[in-house]
Design a protein around this motif. Structure first.
Motif, mmCIF file in Angstrom:
data_model
loop_
_atom_site.group_PDB
_atom_site.id
_atom_site.type_symbol
_atom_site.label_atom_id
_atom_site.label_comp_id
_atom_site.label_asym_id
_atom_site.label_seq_id
_atom_site.Cartn_x
_atom_site.Cartn_y
_atom_site.Cartn_z
ATOM 1 N N LEU A 271 0.824 -1.199 0.000
ATOM 2 C CA LEU A 271 0.000 0.000 0.000
ATOM 3 C C LEU A 271 0.862 1.255 0.000
ATOM 4 O O LEU A 271 1.780 1.407 0.807
ATOM 5 C CB LEU A 271 -0.903 0.004 1.242
ATOM 6 N N GLN A 272 0.564 2.144 -0.941
ATOM 7 C CA GLN A 272 1.240 3.434 -0.981
ATOM 8 C C GLN A 272 0.460 4.417 -0.117
ATOM 9 O O GLN A 272 -0.704 4.702 -0.387
ATOM 10 C CB GLN A 272 1.307 3.961 -2.421
ATOM 11 N N ILE A 273 1.092 4.910 0.938
ATOM 12 C CA ILE A 273 0.431 5.869 1.822
ATOM 13 C C ILE A 273 0.460 7.239 1.165
ATOM 14 O O ILE A 273 1.506 7.880 1.049
ATOM 15 C CB ILE A 273 1.126 5.934 3.199
ATOM 16 N N CYS A 274 -0.710 7.694 0.688
ATOM 17 C CA CYS A 274 -0.737 8.978 -0.011
ATOM 18 C C CYS A 274 -1.253 10.110 0.871
ATOM 19 O O CYS A 274 -0.962 11.270 0.625
ATOM 20 C CB CYS A 274 -1.586 8.874 -1.280
ATOM 21 N N ASN A 275 -2.017 9.770 1.899
ATOM 22 C CA ASN A 275 -2.495 10.799 2.824
ATOM 23 C C ASN A 275 -2.979 10.128 4.098
ATOM 24 O O ASN A 275 -3.050 8.901 4.203
ATOM 25 C CB ASN A 275 -3.610 11.652 2.182
ATOM 26 N N GLY A 276 -3.329 10.951 5.090
ATOM 27 C CA GLY A 276 -3.745 10.424 6.379
ATOM 28 C C GLY A 276 -5.008 9.587 6.307
ATOM 29 O O GLY A 276 -5.162 8.607 7.049
ATOM 30 N N THR A 277 -5.918 9.948 5.411
ATOM 31 C CA THR A 277 -7.166 9.199 5.284
ATOM 32 C C THR A 277 -6.908 7.772 4.836
ATOM 33 O O THR A 277 -7.479 6.821 5.386
ATOM 34 C CB THR A 277 -8.103 9.889 4.274
ATOM 35 N N VAL A 278 -6.036 7.615 3.848
ATOM 36 C CA VAL A 278 -5.695 6.275 3.365
ATOM 37 C C VAL A 278 -5.025 5.468 4.464
ATOM 38 O O VAL A 278 -5.312 4.288 4.669
ATOM 39 C CB VAL A 278 -4.781 6.362 2.126
ATOM 40 N N LYS A 279 -4.140 6.114 5.204
ATOM 41 C CA LYS A 279 -3.437 5.413 6.279
ATOM 42 C C LYS A 279 -4.420 4.952 7.353
ATOM 43 O O LYS A 279 -4.367 3.822 7.829
ATOM 44 C CB LYS A 279 -2.372 6.320 6.889
ATOM 45 N N ASP A 280 -5.342 5.827 7.723
ATOM 46 C CA ASP A 280 -6.315 5.484 8.758
ATOM 47 C C ASP A 280 -7.240 4.355 8.319
ATOM 48 O O ASP A 280 -7.574 3.468 9.104
ATOM 49 C CB ASP A 280 -7.160 6.712 9.124
ATOM 50 N N LYS A 281 -7.641 4.366 7.047
ATOM 51 C CA LYS A 281 -8.633 3.400 6.579
ATOM 52 C C LYS A 281 -8.044 2.072 6.112
ATOM 53 O O LYS A 281 -8.699 1.039 6.230
ATOM 54 C CB LYS A 281 -9.445 4.017 5.435
ATOM 55 N N LEU A 282 -6.808 2.109 5.578
ATOM 56 C CA LEU A 282 -6.297 0.914 4.923
ATOM 57 C C LEU A 282 -5.013 0.346 5.502
ATOM 58 O O LEU A 282 -4.710 -0.823 5.277
ATOM 59 C CB LEU A 282 -6.061 1.209 3.430
#
Length: 376
Positions: A271-282
């Protein structure tokens, strides 16, 4: 040594002076490398003549394939110093041929392109293709957005065919369009990569929500039907999966079903962490080290399962892109740019010649990261 791309049987071959020999394989959609230090004397003596070089290379590759594909992949013992920094031309170019999509994937790297009214897609596919071919890539990935929503897709395939390898990245949703273009896909030996993150509808829709009014069940049915259609017609296919906390526990079961379907190539992406939302959800955690350990744990489980049970199913794992300048993207309007970490934005490679960049404009390009990203 030859720098032009040569098509011989199932391979597109090219030499880079100071680095070695490269070959894109249409069957599995991967690029392989043989370092200059590893090339035998017979090849070295004959590699100056393109036709002969291709035949000799085919023989060499066939022997390597018989011995095991992994022997073609570079390791520290195969290269003297960091030869990947000596690359002069890109291995792969990603043509974002469509700015439309049916989904809004949470981890999408092209979300600044999709539905962007400021970016035109009124282009000459032939002209864009020629600009791409001038850089002599081993393959071109037709992506987007969803490439099967592009009116230029069939023309682009015809323009590229026989001159470079062709890969299509699709979410598999546009079943009717894929079926319509199946003859041109088969004729030109296009490798199709279908994105499937889970065989559970709930998981798939959470990570890759729909934009359309269709139900998630209808979407998933289309994807599976697409996979079966491609397999039935003997199209070379790879399943692409992004590893997240949502699907990590499903990977073994998913692999069992893919293997039973007859899938031979499965590529799993970190998974490429592109922003905080992606990190929190995935992501598994907010802590990078913990995320890395979790990724390794699940990938080790999959690779062990493949070794013991999934005969003929090749697993390829691709780590997240950690650099800021190692991919070549062609936008829907034909402009060449780069992008590294998601959310960092895209940068035009040559502001003076945005649609036909001079090789000098690649001086600051991260060839080492590019090499590591696409080899094998």
């Amino acid at each position: 040594m030859f720098e032009d791309v040569i098509h011989y049987k199932n391979f597109y071959c090219r030499c880079d002076e100071g680095v070695g020999f490269f070959a894109y394989c249409e069957t599995d959609g991967l690029i392989y490398a043989i370092s200059n230090d590893s090339i035998g004397g017979y090849i070295r003596e004959n590699i100056t003549l393109p036709r002969l070089a291709a035949k000799v290379s085919q023989k060499y590759l066939s022997n390597k394939f018989t011995a095991g594909l992994t022997q073609l992949l570079p390791d520290a013992s195969s290269w003297s110093g960091p030869p990947q920094e000596k690359l002069r031309r890109p291995l792969t170019i990603n043509w974002l041929i469509s700015k439309c999509c049916t989904h809004r994937c949470l981890y999408c790297y092209a979300n600044d392109i999709i539905d962007n009214e400021m970016i035109s897609d009124n282009i000459s596919a032939k002209e864009v293709a020629e600009n791409i071919l001038n850089l002599k890539p081993l393959n071109v990935v037709l992506s987007g957005g969803e490439p099967f929503l592009s009116p230029h897709l069939s023309e682009a395939i015809e323009c590229l065919a026989g001159r470079t390898g062709i890969v299509i990245d699709t979410n598999g949703f546009c079943f009717d369009k894929i079926k319509q273009l199946l003859p041109i896909i088969k004729k030109n030996r296009v490798h199709v990569r279908v994105s499937v993150d889970s065989l559970r509808t709930k998981c798939q829709s959470k990570v890759r929500p729909l934009k359309t009014g269709l139900s998630e069940e209808e979407t998933f049915s289309s994807v599976i039907n697409t996979v079966c259609l491609l397999l039935k017609n003997k199209v070379n296919i790879t399943i692409h999966t992004v590893l997240t906390k949502e699907n990590a526990n499903d990977l073994i079961g998913m692999g069992d079903k893919l293997w039973k379907l007859g899938i031979q190539n499965w590529r799993i992406f970190e998974l490429q962490i592109c922003n905080g939302t992606v990190k929190d959800k995935l992501a598994f955690s907010d802590i990078d080290d913990k995320i890395s350990r979790k990724n390794k744990y699940f990938i080790n489980g999959v690779t062990q399962r493949a070794k013991n049970y999934w005969t003929d199913l090749r697993i390829n794992y691709t780590a997240a892109n950690g650099d800021n300048n190692n991919v070549v993207l062609v936008l829907p309007d034909g402009s060449f740019c780069t992008e590294g970490k998601h959310g960092a934005g895209k940068r035009i490679i040559d502001p003076n010649l945005p649609k036909s960049p001079n090789m000098e404009s690649f001086r600051g390009f991260s060839w080492g990261q590019h090499f590591e990203r696409y080899i094998g």
